[in-house]
Design a protein around this motif. Structure first.
Motif, PDB file in Angstrom:
ATOM      1  N   ALA A  49       0.883  -1.317   0.115  1.00  0.00           N
ATOM      2  CA  ALA A  49      -0.060   0.020   0.182  1.00  0.00           C
ATOM      3  C   ALA A  49       0.902   1.310   0.138  1.00  0.00           C
ATOM      4  CB  ALA A  49      -0.936  -0.140   1.347  1.00  0.00           C
ATOM      5  N   ARG A  50       1.922   1.342   0.821  1.00  0.00           N
ATOM      6  CA  ARG A  50       2.951   2.490   0.727  1.00  0.00           C
ATOM      7  C   ARG A  50       3.682   2.571  -0.493  1.00  0.00           C
ATOM      8  NH1 ARG A  50       1.949   0.379   5.597  1.00  0.00           N
ATOM      9  NH2 ARG A  50       2.054   1.838   7.637  1.00  0.00           N
ATOM     10  N   ALA A  51       3.972   1.532  -0.934  1.00  0.00           N
ATOM     11  CA  ALA A  51       4.774   1.469  -2.307  1.00  0.00           C
ATOM     12  C   ALA A  51       4.089   2.113  -3.541  1.00  0.00           C
ATOM     13  CB  ALA A  51       5.421   0.172  -2.593  1.00  0.00           C
ATOM     14  N   GLY A  52       2.787   1.724  -3.427  1.00  0.00           N
ATOM     15  CA  GLY A  52       1.731   2.404  -4.436  1.00  0.00           C
ATOM     16  C   GLY A  52       1.429   3.734  -4.491  1.00  0.00           C
ATOM     17  N   LEU A  53       1.733   4.559  -3.429  1.00  0.00           N
ATOM     18  CA  LEU A  53       1.457   5.908  -3.525  1.00  0.00           C
ATOM     19  C   LEU A  53       2.372   6.784  -4.449  1.00  0.00           C
ATOM     20  CD1 LEU A  53       1.518   6.547   0.479  1.00  0.00           C
ATOM     21  CD2 LEU A  53      -0.296   6.280  -1.263  1.00  0.00           C
ATOM     22  N   ASP A  54       1.835   7.643  -5.034  1.00  0.00           N
ATOM     23  CA  ASP A  54       2.564   8.445  -5.946  1.00  0.00           C
ATOM     24  C   ASP A  54       3.835   9.060  -5.592  1.00  0.00           C
ATOM     25  OD1 ASP A  54       2.812   9.759  -8.689  1.00  0.00           O
ATOM     26  OD2 ASP A  54       2.199  11.580  -7.891  1.00  0.00           O
ATOM     27  N   GLY A  55       4.961   9.006  -6.361  1.00  0.00           N
ATOM     28  CA  GLY A  55       6.224   9.647  -5.846  1.00  0.00           C
ATOM     29  C   GLY A  55       6.953   8.814  -4.846  1.00  0.00           C
ATOM     30  N   VAL A  56       6.589   7.621  -4.378  1.00  0.00           N
ATOM     31  CA  VAL A  56       7.115   6.735  -3.461  1.00  0.00           C
ATOM     32  C   VAL A  56       8.000   5.681  -4.236  1.00  0.00           C
ATOM     33  CG1 VAL A  56       6.857   4.820  -2.047  1.00  0.00           C
ATOM     34  CG2 VAL A  56       5.423   6.947  -1.506  1.00  0.00           C
ATOM     35  N   GLN A  57       9.123   5.627  -4.251  1.00  0.00           N
ATOM     36  CA  GLN A  57      10.005   4.596  -4.782  1.00  0.00           C
ATOM     37  C   GLN A  57      10.601   3.500  -3.848  1.00  0.00           C
ATOM     38  OE1 GLN A  57      13.011   7.057  -6.772  1.00  0.00           O
ATOM     39  NE2 GLN A  57      11.620   7.561  -8.347  1.00  0.00           N
ATOM     40  N   ALA A  58      11.022   2.305  -4.474  1.00  0.00           N
ATOM     41  CA  ALA A  58      11.307   1.172  -3.665  1.00  0.00           C
ATOM     42  C   ALA A  58      12.658   0.842  -4.254  1.00  0.00           C
ATOM     43  CB  ALA A  58      10.582   0.222  -3.381  1.00  0.00           C
ATOM     44  N   PRO A  59      13.800   1.664  -3.731  1.00  0.00           N
ATOM     45  CA  PRO A  59      15.083   1.054  -4.246  1.00  0.00           C
ATOM     46  C   PRO A  59      15.728  -0.242  -3.811  1.00  0.00           C
ATOM     47  CG  PRO A  59      15.398   3.257  -3.089  1.00  0.00           C
ATOM     48  CD  PRO A  59      13.900   2.766  -2.902  1.00  0.00           C
TER      49      PRO A  59
END
Length: 526
Positions: A341-351
């Motif tokens: 859910a957090r990773a799906g937010l606009d502007g959020v990236q997961a290195p």
């Protein structure tokens, strides 16, 4: 922090209590049955009946030291069983057992010292304005304490943990609601404490143990329960807190709930040691598979080259981290859903992408977001300001320090808050580091500089608590002052000495530290 109380499920009839291996999901053994309302009533009444013996400080001192010895004697079986039920690893659990026995002995020392009684004597002074009567104050135990065991610390915050140890030291019998993730460990530890009680000449029922969700509900409602201690989630803890407040006679509820534990890294710190900070953060956020209540869940790092280096260092450290096993399948599923859910937010990236891994494990990772996205209230980014139990943290990249301030205003209370500063900032009493510490102080109970919050030293000066939702009171669950949660003050006025308890006699027959007419007194020999 995750809790069984999140499920809010109830059972019409008592169900079997099973010990489950989180590595395989397979049942290990049946421990017994969930406690009925009658079972809870019997346990509480037995604890209340055993209360008289705990009035003897020497007896409860012997109980606590004996409990530490009994746990050490059964260490091999306890550690092996706890590992089978939690997958925390024998090395970690041996350390936790040492911490548990250490705090039992520390509270034995507190009980023996007697300083927790807070004796204050003010003799009568008719010449004072207004005239002062003879006043003598000390603290007495509240009564039966209900302890709700934690999932992530099967020893130090469960049956033989700090809540139990401090309550017994205060003279309060305890009934523990065991956590369903480690029922066999709970039974082993309860048996050790009951053996210690018998050796100290006390009723074994000074420590009671019940299993089951409904048992926990019945326990908080029982009229003979005088206070409660809880370690778990916001949702579960708040439900019990509200139940404690809704009783005909409300009781103190000392709950440790959720904690984000924000970290701020200054530009100077990132510029000087980005690699070191990134590696340290990786170790802290993955400790115990990210299931520590003090895990750094939100980290403010500067935008730009130094911040990029820090993120690269963190990514490199996490990329080599093996998958871990969480305490149970429900927590694993909640973790996977939460990071998705957090990773799906606009502007959020997961290195480095966190989430469910193979063979029932979870992969550690982190998310990044521009810090200015966190400032606006009531939006979807509020999710990033909530604890996500497991090996994940959120990196908020700031361009202007004002973005940190705006985001902090959106954060609730935490157990800890940390600042990483550069070398010269440590010498500037009016500089950036001092400003940040002052800004973080309203949000946390423990402030750290150039360190990591995971790992809580058991020491007299320690404070493990914080503004809501970190805790529901201003007290601590770690350190010597945790004993104060289970005591209340009583004052005797103009009372003949023959009618006073010995703690308040002028001759100080018990050798207690005290304050008399405004002056502190230590008994002879100290």
């Amino acid at each position: 922090m995750a809790s069984e109380w999140d499920a809010q499920e109830e059972y019409a009839v008592p169900a079997p209590v099973w010990s489950v291996d989180p590595r395989t999901g397979q049942q290990r053994e049946q421990i017994g049955q969930e406690a009925t309302a009658a079972d809870v009533d019997a346990a509480v009444r037995a604890a209340e009946a055993a209360r008289t013996g705990l009035a003897d400080r020497a007896a409860r001192t012997a109980l606590l030291r004996g409990a530490a010895a009994q746990l050490e004697a059964a260490a091999e079986q306890i550690v092996r069983t706890a590992d089978a039920e939690t997958a925390l690893g024998e090395v970690r659990l041996k350390g936790e057992l040492a911490r548990t026995t250490g705090q039992l002995r520390a509270f034995a020392d507190e009980a023996e010292d007697g300083g927790h009684l807070g004796v204050i004597i003010d003799h009568a002074d008719p010449s004072a304005t207004p005239p002062r009567p003879d006043l003598r104050r000390y603290r007495i135990p509240l009564g039966v304490v209900a302890v709700y065991a934690a999932s992530n610390f099967p020893l130090a915050f469960s049956v033989p943990g700090g809540d139990t140890a401090s309550a017994l030291a205060a003279g309060c019998p305890v009934v523990v609601k065991a956590h369903p993730d480690h029922p066999a460990t709970s039974e082993l530890c309860a048996a050790a404490l009951r053996r210690a009680a018998a050796e100290a000449g006390l009723d074994e029922n000074v420590l009671g143990l019940v299993h089951g969700f409904d048992a926990g509900v019945e326990l908080i409602k029982h009229p003979l329960v005088a206070a409660a201690g809880f370690t778990g989630s916001v949702r579960g803890g708040r439900a019990l807190f509200d139940a404690a407040a809704a009783r005909p006679v409300p009781i103190p509820f000392h709950g440790e709930l959720g904690s984000l534990n924000p970290v701020v890294i200054t530009r100077a710190a990132a510029g000087e040691r980005a690699g070191e900070i990134g590696a340290g953060l990786a170790g802290s956020m993955t400790m115990g598979t990210g299931q520590f209540c003090t895990k750094p869940g939100l980290v403010f790092t500067p935008a730009g080259e130094s911040g990029d280096q820090l993120v690269t260092s963190l990514a490199g450290a996490l990329s080599g981290t093996p998958e871990g096993v969480m305490l149970d399948a429900r927590m694993r599923e909640a973790f996977a859903a939460g990071v998705a859910a957090r990773a799906g937010l606009d502007g959020v990236q997961a290195p480095v992408t966190p989430g469910a891994g193979g063979s029932g494990g979870v992969a550690a990772g982190f998310l990044t977001v521009p810090a200015d996205r966190l400032a606006a209230g009531g939006g979807e980014y509020d999710l990033l300001l909530e604890e996500c139990f497991g090996p994940v943290t959120v990196i908020a990249r700031y361009g202007d320090p004002a973005e940190i301030s705006a985001a902090l205003e959106r954060i609730g209370g935490s157990l800890t808050a940390t600042v990483h500063i550069g070398g010269t900032e440590a010498e500037e009493p009016d500089g950036e580091a001092a400003r940040l510490l002052a800004e973080l102080r309203p949000y946390a109970g423990r402030l750290l500089v150039n360190g990591w919050p995971t790992g809580v030293a058991v020491a007299p000066a320690q404070h493990h608590g914080g503004p809501y939702p970190a805790t529901t009171s201003t007290s601590t669950s770690v350190g010597a002052t945790a004993i104060e949660r289970w005591l209340r003050p009583v004052v005797y006025q103009n009372t003949p000495e023959a009618l006073l308890p010995p703690e308040l006699h002028d001759a100080n027959p018990l050798g207690l530290p005290r304050r008399v007419n405004g002056r502190r007194e230590e008994p002879a020999g100290r």
